[in-house]
Design a protein around this motif. Structure first.
Motif, PDB file in Angstrom:
ATOM      1  N   ASN A  74       8.173   5.896  -1.947  1.00 29.88           N
ATOM      2  CA  ASN A  74       8.652   4.525  -1.721  1.00 29.88           C
ATOM      3  C   ASN A  74       8.295   3.945  -0.358  1.00 29.88           C
ATOM      4  OD1 ASN A  74       9.904   4.544  -4.303  1.00 29.88           O
ATOM      5  ND2 ASN A  74      11.577   5.726  -3.411  1.00 29.88           N
ATOM      6  N   LEU A  75       7.414   4.598   0.370  1.00 31.43           N
ATOM      7  CA  LEU A  75       7.006   4.124   1.690  1.00 31.43           C
ATOM      8  C   LEU A  75       5.780   3.232   1.539  1.00 31.43           C
ATOM      9  CD1 LEU A  75       7.598   4.384   4.741  1.00 31.43           C
ATOM     10  CD2 LEU A  75       5.891   6.204   4.797  1.00 31.43           C
ATOM     11  N   GLY A  76       5.823   2.055   2.163  1.00 34.43           N
ATOM     12  CA  GLY A  76       4.715   1.113   2.048  1.00 34.43           C
ATOM     13  C   GLY A  76       4.061   0.802   3.375  1.00 34.43           C
ATOM     14  N   TRP A  77       2.768   0.545   3.322  1.00 34.24           N
ATOM     15  CA  TRP A  77       1.982   0.124   4.476  1.00 34.24           C
ATOM     16  C   TRP A  77       1.547  -1.317   4.263  1.00 34.24           C
ATOM     17  CZ3 TRP A  77       2.075   3.243   8.530  1.00 34.24           C
ATOM     18  CH2 TRP A  77       2.392   4.578   8.313  1.00 34.24           C
ATOM     19  N   ALA A  78       1.282  -2.015   5.331  1.00 29.89           N
ATOM     20  CA  ALA A  78       0.961  -3.437   5.262  1.00 29.89           C
ATOM     21  C   ALA A  78      -0.392  -3.694   4.618  1.00 29.89           C
ATOM     22  CB  ALA A  78       0.987  -4.050   6.662  1.00 29.89           C
TER      23      ALA A  78
ATOM     24  N   TYR B 234      -8.407  -6.319   6.019  1.00 36.87           N
ATOM     25  CA  TYR B 234      -8.217  -5.217   5.070  1.00 36.87           C
ATOM     26  C   TYR B 234      -7.114  -5.546   4.092  1.00 36.87           C
ATOM     27  CZ  TYR B 234     -11.080  -2.502   8.239  1.00 36.87           C
ATOM     28  OH  TYR B 234     -12.118  -2.051   9.016  1.00 36.87           O
ATOM     29  N   LYS B 235      -7.412  -5.340   2.812  1.00 40.09           N
ATOM     30  CA  LYS B 235      -6.467  -5.550   1.725  1.00 40.09           C
ATOM     31  C   LYS B 235      -6.322  -4.230   0.984  1.00 40.09           C
ATOM     32  CE  LYS B 235      -6.194  -7.789  -2.761  1.00 40.09           C
ATOM     33  NZ  LYS B 235      -5.717  -6.544  -3.332  1.00 40.09           N
ATOM     34  N   SER B 236      -5.100  -3.916   0.616  1.00 44.01           N
ATOM     35  CA  SER B 236      -4.856  -2.679  -0.113  1.00 44.01           C
ATOM     36  C   SER B 236      -5.668  -2.661  -1.407  1.00 44.01           C
ATOM     37  CB  SER B 236      -3.368  -2.551  -0.436  1.00 44.01           C
ATOM     38  OG  SER B 236      -3.133  -1.404  -1.206  1.00 44.01           O
TER      39      SER B 236
ATOM     40  N   ARG C 208       0.866  -1.187   0.000  1.00 42.75           N
ATOM     41  CA  ARG C 208       0.000   0.000   0.000  1.00 42.75           C
ATOM     42  C   ARG C 208       0.901   1.235   0.000  1.00 42.75           C
ATOM     43  NH1 ARG C 208      -3.921   2.239  -2.001  1.00 42.75           N
ATOM     44  NH2 ARG C 208      -3.350   4.349  -1.568  1.00 42.75           N
ATOM     45  N   GLU C 209       0.929   1.924  -1.134  1.00 46.83           N
ATOM     46  CA  GLU C 209       1.809   3.079  -1.280  1.00 46.83           C
ATOM     47  C   GLU C 209       1.304   4.253  -0.454  1.00 46.83           C
ATOM     48  OE1 GLU C 209       4.043   5.493  -4.860  1.00 46.83           O
ATOM     49  OE2 GLU C 209       2.206   4.398  -5.309  1.00 46.83           O
ATOM     50  N   ASP C 210       2.205   4.848   0.308  1.00 51.59           N
ATOM     51  CA  ASP C 210       1.860   6.034   1.082  1.00 51.59           C
ATOM     52  C   ASP C 210       1.640   7.207   0.128  1.00 51.59           C
ATOM     53  OD1 ASP C 210       2.662   8.651   2.603  1.00 51.59           O
ATOM     54  OD2 ASP C 210       2.185   7.162   4.152  1.00 51.59           O
TER      55      ASP C 210
END
Length: 168
Positions: free
Chosen positions: A32-36, A88-90, A25-27
């Motif tokens: 380049n920051l990702g979330w779970a 929850y899924k991106s 999940r792109e911030d």
């Protein structure tokens, strides 16, 4: 959940089969920051907790996860091992993202404190790289839904209970 004042009515350990945690999940604000995201992956397993919450807390959690307004995540209803729950899924998946050092540290600590057996999927999370100081992204990548679903919190039936699976 505590930070968001979501009340856990009951919890129990759970192995979510055919899903794994990925930082896809792109911030919208940091490059380049990702979330779970818990994504479908045949043969994989994610260790977590089943948490029983009220329907009103379920709706509040949707808000915190960016479901109704920003469409950041989709709520997936799943039945597995005789249990019905959601996760929850991106809504979009981007490869080669990394979590922030602080965010990854919280996830790693939760797994280490849980005392679960370390499998290959979990070992990857414990050993992965993170971003020390995220850099601000100059392009915002999401839009706002102008007509979100109206939630009437005063008339919500509290007696409806839902289960959510949360990776530990």
């Amino acid at each position: 959940l505590k930070k968001r004042k979501i009340i856990a009515l009951e919890t129990k350990p759970f192995v979510l089969n055919n899903y794994k945690i990925e930082f896809t999940r792109e911030d919208p604000f940091y490059a380049n920051l990702g979330w779970a995201s818990v994504n479908y992956s045949p043969g994989e397993a994610t260790l977590g907790k089943l948490v029983k919450i009220s329907q009103i807390d379920s709706e509040r959690l949707d808000f915190y996860e960016g479901v109704p307004f920003f469409k950041l995540y989709e709520r997936l209803n799943i039945e597995q091992s005789g249990m019905q729950f959601f996760l929850y899924k991106s809504s979009t998946n981007t490869d080669n993202l990394k979590p922030s050092k602080e965010y990854l540290g919280r996830i790693q600590n939760a797994y280490l404190k849980s005392g679960v057996e370390i499998n290959e999927s979990l070992k990857k999370i414990l050993d992965m790289d993170s971003i020390e100081k995220p850099k601000l992204n100059t392009k915002i990548k999401f839009g706002l839904s102008l007509f979100p679903k109206k939630i009437d919190f005063l008339n919500f039936p509290i007696h409806i209970i839902e289960w959510i699976v949360i990776p530990i």
